[in-house]
Motif scaffolding. Structure first.
Motif, PDB file in Angstrom:
ATOM      1  N   ASN A  23      36.409 -72.148 -21.290  1.00 34.52           N
ATOM      2  CA  ASN A  23      35.744 -71.062 -20.513  1.00 34.52           C
ATOM      3  C   ASN A  23      34.149 -71.148 -21.815  1.00 34.52           C
ATOM      4  OD1 ASN A  23      34.392 -68.855 -19.924  1.00 34.52           O
ATOM      5  ND2 ASN A  23      36.225 -67.864 -19.604  1.00 34.52           N
ATOM      6  N   ASP A  24      32.659 -71.451 -20.850  1.00 31.74           N
ATOM      7  CA  ASP A  24      31.819 -71.729 -21.051  1.00 31.74           C
ATOM      8  C   ASP A  24      30.748 -70.173 -21.818  1.00 31.74           C
ATOM      9  OD1 ASP A  24      32.006 -74.153 -20.552  1.00 31.74           O
ATOM     10  OD2 ASP A  24      30.678 -74.066 -18.797  1.00 31.74           O
ATOM     11  N   ASP A  25      31.709 -69.559 -21.199  1.00 33.79           N
ATOM     12  CA  ASP A  25      31.086 -67.617 -21.773  1.00 33.79           C
ATOM     13  C   ASP A  25      31.313 -67.830 -23.550  1.00 33.79           C
ATOM     14  OD1 ASP A  25      30.135 -67.506 -18.957  1.00 33.79           O
ATOM     15  OD2 ASP A  25      32.090 -66.521 -18.724  1.00 33.79           O
ATOM     16  N   TRP A  26      32.026 -68.519 -24.107  1.00 31.31           N
ATOM     17  CA  TRP A  26      32.105 -68.263 -25.719  1.00 31.31           C
ATOM     18  C   TRP A  26      31.522 -68.781 -26.172  1.00 31.31           C
ATOM     19  CZ3 TRP A  26      37.110 -66.756 -28.090  1.00 31.31           C
ATOM     20  CH2 TRP A  26      37.972 -66.631 -27.247  1.00 31.31           C
ATOM     21  N   ASP A  27      30.453 -67.817 -27.114  1.00 27.48           N
ATOM     22  CA  ASP A  27      29.529 -68.466 -27.757  1.00 27.48           C
ATOM     23  C   ASP A  27      29.681 -67.739 -29.255  1.00 27.48           C
ATOM     24  OD1 ASP A  27      26.750 -69.825 -28.440  1.00 27.48           O
ATOM     25  OD2 ASP A  27      26.175 -69.180 -26.965  1.00 27.48           O
ATOM     26  N   TRP A  28      28.027 -67.949 -30.005  1.00 29.96           N
ATOM     27  CA  TRP A  28      28.118 -67.262 -30.969  1.00 29.96           C
ATOM     28  C   TRP A  28      27.136 -65.999 -30.977  1.00 29.96           C
ATOM     29  CZ3 TRP A  28      30.437 -68.026 -35.652  1.00 29.96           C
ATOM     30  CH2 TRP A  28      31.452 -68.295 -35.888  1.00 29.96           C
ATOM     31  N   HIS A  29      27.778 -64.776 -31.358  1.00 29.26           N
ATOM     32  CA  HIS A  29      27.256 -63.454 -30.727  1.00 29.26           C
ATOM     33  C   HIS A  29      26.983 -62.306 -32.567  1.00 29.26           C
ATOM     34  CE1 HIS A  29      27.225 -63.941 -27.514  1.00 29.26           C
ATOM     35  NE2 HIS A  29      28.592 -64.417 -26.577  1.00 29.26           N
ATOM     36  N   TYR A  30      25.517 -61.942 -32.635  1.00 30.43           N
ATOM     37  CA  TYR A  30      25.675 -61.160 -33.818  1.00 30.43           C
ATOM     38  C   TYR A  30      25.404 -59.487 -32.644  1.00 30.43           C
ATOM     39  CZ  TYR A  30      23.675 -57.879 -36.622  1.00 30.43           C
ATOM     40  OH  TYR A  30      23.121 -56.823 -37.766  1.00 30.43           O
ATOM     41  N   ASN A  31      26.335 -58.703 -32.866  1.00 32.49           N
ATOM     42  CA  ASN A  31      26.321 -56.750 -32.791  1.00 32.49           C
ATOM     43  C   ASN A  31      26.183 -56.381 -33.849  1.00 32.49           C
ATOM     44  OD1 ASN A  31      27.217 -55.051 -32.292  1.00 32.49           O
ATOM     45  ND2 ASN A  31      29.133 -55.076 -31.014  1.00 32.49           N
ATOM     46  N   GLY A  32      25.541 -56.095 -33.768  1.00 38.23           N
ATOM     47  CA  GLY A  32      24.157 -54.631 -35.060  1.00 38.23           C
ATOM     48  C   GLY A  32      24.315 -53.635 -34.204  1.00 38.23           C
ATOM     49  N   ASN A  37      27.690 -54.603 -38.206  1.00 37.93           N
ATOM     50  CA  ASN A  37      27.284 -55.274 -38.948  1.00 37.93           C
ATOM     51  C   ASN A  37      27.826 -57.048 -38.323  1.00 37.93           C
ATOM     52  OD1 ASN A  37      24.084 -54.974 -38.827  1.00 37.93           O
ATOM     53  ND2 ASN A  37      24.502 -53.733 -40.695  1.00 37.93           N
ATOM     54  N   MET A  38      27.808 -57.466 -37.828  1.00 41.27           N
ATOM     55  CA  MET A  38      29.393 -58.702 -38.160  1.00 41.27           C
ATOM     56  C   MET A  38      28.117 -60.081 -36.763  1.00 41.27           C
ATOM     57  SD  MET A  38      32.300 -57.472 -34.743  1.00 41.27           S
ATOM     58  CE  MET A  38      31.888 -55.697 -35.548  1.00 41.27           C
ATOM     59  N   ALA A  39      28.859 -61.281 -36.905  1.00 46.21           N
ATOM     60  CA  ALA A  39      28.820 -62.464 -35.969  1.00 46.21           C
ATOM     61  C   ALA A  39      29.890 -62.993 -35.869  1.00 46.21           C
ATOM     62  CB  ALA A  39      28.168 -63.421 -37.483  1.00 46.21           C
ATOM     63  N   PHE A  40      30.630 -62.983 -34.527  1.00 45.64           N
ATOM     64  CA  PHE A  40      31.469 -63.545 -34.179  1.00 45.64           C
ATOM     65  C   PHE A  40      31.201 -64.490 -33.018  1.00 45.64           C
ATOM     66  CE2 PHE A  40      30.000 -60.140 -31.029  1.00 45.64           C
ATOM     67  CZ  PHE A  40      30.041 -60.941 -29.968  1.00 45.64           C
ATOM     68  N   TYR A  41      33.073 -65.173 -33.062  1.00 44.33           N
ATOM     69  CA  TYR A  41      32.268 -66.830 -32.096  1.00 44.33           C
ATOM     70  C   TYR A  41      33.169 -65.703 -31.017  1.00 44.33           C
ATOM     71  CZ  TYR A  41      33.382 -71.089 -29.280  1.00 44.33           C
ATOM     72  OH  TYR A  41      34.015 -71.516 -28.314  1.00 44.33           O
ATOM     73  N   GLY A  42      32.710 -65.331 -29.646  1.00 44.47           N
ATOM     74  CA  GLY A  42      33.554 -65.000 -28.924  1.00 44.47           C
ATOM     75  C   GLY A  42      32.520 -64.612 -27.685  1.00 44.47           C
ATOM     76  N   ILE A  43      33.616 -63.733 -26.631  1.00 48.92           N
ATOM     77  CA  ILE A  43      32.885 -63.347 -25.635  1.00 48.92           C
ATOM     78  C   ILE A  43      32.385 -61.378 -25.460  1.00 48.92           C
ATOM     79  CG2 ILE A  43      32.686 -62.294 -23.008  1.00 48.92           C
ATOM     80  CD1 ILE A  43      34.795 -65.020 -23.133  1.00 48.92           C
ATOM     81  N   SER A  49      37.967 -63.352 -28.863  1.00 46.95           N
ATOM     82  CA  SER A  49      36.485 -63.231 -30.013  1.00 46.95           C
ATOM     83  C   SER A  49      38.437 -64.567 -30.804  1.00 46.95           C
ATOM     84  CB  SER A  49      36.626 -62.328 -31.346  1.00 46.95           C
ATOM     85  OG  SER A  49      35.617 -62.660 -31.825  1.00 46.95           O
ATOM     86  N   GLY A  50      37.445 -65.738 -31.641  1.00 48.37           N
ATOM     87  CA  GLY A  50      37.959 -66.690 -31.891  1.00 48.37           C
ATOM     88  C   GLY A  50      38.005 -66.112 -33.561  1.00 48.37           C
ATOM     89  N   ILE A  51      37.151 -65.309 -34.446  1.00 51.05           N
ATOM     90  CA  ILE A  51      36.804 -65.621 -35.234  1.00 51.05           C
ATOM     91  C   ILE A  51      35.655 -64.086 -35.518  1.00 51.05           C
ATOM     92  CG2 ILE A  51      34.639 -67.279 -36.132  1.00 51.05           C
ATOM     93  CD1 ILE A  51      35.262 -67.237 -39.107  1.00 51.05           C
ATOM     94  N   ILE A  52      35.759 -63.258 -36.378  1.00 51.50           N
ATOM     95  CA  ILE A  52      34.487 -62.245 -36.802  1.00 51.50           C
ATOM     96  C   ILE A  52      34.070 -61.766 -38.361  1.00 51.50           C
ATOM     97  CG2 ILE A  52      34.219 -59.531 -35.803  1.00 51.50           C
ATOM     98  CD1 ILE A  52      36.043 -59.226 -33.752  1.00 51.50           C
ATOM     99  N   MET A  53      33.117 -62.154 -38.505  1.00 53.17           N
ATOM    100  CA  MET A  53      32.121 -62.099 -39.678  1.00 53.17           C
ATOM    101  C   MET A  53      31.728 -60.527 -39.774  1.00 53.17           C
ATOM    102  SD  MET A  53      30.841 -65.439 -40.433  1.00 53.17           S
ATOM    103  CE  MET A  53      31.920 -67.140 -40.659  1.00 53.17           C
ATOM    104  N   ARG A  54      32.537 -59.717 -40.499  1.00 53.02           N
ATOM    105  CA  ARG A  54      31.834 -58.417 -40.721  1.00 53.02           C
ATOM    106  C   ARG A  54      31.267 -57.664 -41.901  1.00 53.02           C
ATOM    107  NH1 ARG A  54      34.388 -53.801 -42.273  1.00 53.02           N
ATOM    108  NH2 ARG A  54      36.384 -54.761 -41.904  1.00 53.02           N
ATOM    109  N   CYS A  55      30.246 -57.637 -41.775  1.00 52.81           N
ATOM    110  CA  CYS A  55      29.717 -57.103 -42.990  1.00 52.81           C
ATOM    111  C   CYS A  55      30.477 -55.754 -43.603  1.00 52.81           C
ATOM    112  CB  CYS A  55      28.465 -56.301 -42.736  1.00 52.81           C
ATOM    113  SG  CYS A  55      27.676 -55.611 -44.455  1.00 52.81           S
ATOM    114  N   GLU A  56      31.142 -55.639 -44.571  1.00 52.16           N
ATOM    115  CA  GLU A  56      32.187 -55.160 -45.557  1.00 52.16           C
ATOM    116  C   GLU A  56      31.324 -54.254 -46.357  1.00 52.16           C
ATOM    117  OE1 GLU A  56      36.981 -56.121 -46.522  1.00 52.16           O
ATOM    118  OE2 GLU A  56      35.475 -56.143 -47.922  1.00 52.16           O
ATOM    119  N   LYS A  57      30.903 -54.843 -46.910  1.00 51.22           N
ATOM    120  CA  LYS A  57      30.354 -53.797 -48.034  1.00 51.22           C
ATOM    121  C   LYS A  57      28.779 -55.405 -48.531  1.00 51.22           C
ATOM    122  CE  LYS A  57      32.342 -54.273 -51.852  1.00 51.22           C
ATOM    123  NZ  LYS A  57      33.420 -53.715 -53.124  1.00 51.22           N
TER     124      LYS A  57
END
Length: 159
Positions: A23-32, A37-43, A49-57
């Motif tokens: 699916n061409d809609d999948w991409d890397w995104h930042y959400n603040g 505060n998270m970076a993720f690969y998804g829609i 989403s395939g991976i989420i990296m979230r600021c825990e602290k």
């Protein structure tokens, strides 16, 4: 409470990984938004989403790795797991990074692995460097095109 909410949000965002490479809609995104505060690969806004990296602290990232669901096998929910994530680098080099996390099973959303890592973890640094082309496990891979800028933004916000 916020930790439980974050894990629930992360589990919801991890559905649909099997179609990521189709699916061409999948991409890397930042959400603040709203203090997240998270970076993720998804829609975005799709729950996929395939991976989420979230600021825990500050200085620590919570990883929710849907792409690593294939590594769960017959393990039980909450069970500790250690596995390797590979990053393909230029000149046909592949680097392996060991991640220690916990299994998170969800019948409707699929299996994921969650982990807490320092922001300077070698895997995070490899993604943020922009040198890698793909990352994954033995069976599931995600493209890293566009990941560096998104992850660098997250790291800046997570200080």
């Amino acid at each position: 409470m916020r930790h439980a909410l974050a894990l629930g949000l992360a589990a919801t965002l991890v559905s649909g990984i099997a179609v990521a490479h189709h699916n061409d809609d999948w991409d890397w995104h930042y959400n603040g938004d709203e203090g997240w505060n998270m970076a993720f690969y998804g829609i975005p806004e799709s729950g996929s989403s395939g991976i989420i990296m979230r600021c825990e602290k500050p200085g620590t990232l919570a990883l929710n790795m849907g792409f690593a669901g294939s590594e769960v096998g017959k393990r039980k929910d909450g069970e500790a797991v250690q596995f390797q994530v590979f990053v393909d680098m230029p000149k046909w080099q592949r680097k392996a990074y060991t991640i220690s996390g916990k299994v998170m099973k969800d019948e409707s959303e699929g299996d994921t692995i969650t982990a807490s890592v320092p922001a300077n973890h070698p895997l995070v640094s490899a993604i943020a460097s922009g040198n890698g082309t793909t990352m994954g496990t033995k069976t599931t891979w995600l493209p890293l095109k566009g990941a560096a800028e998104v992850v660098q933004t997250l790291l800046t916000k997570c200080r």
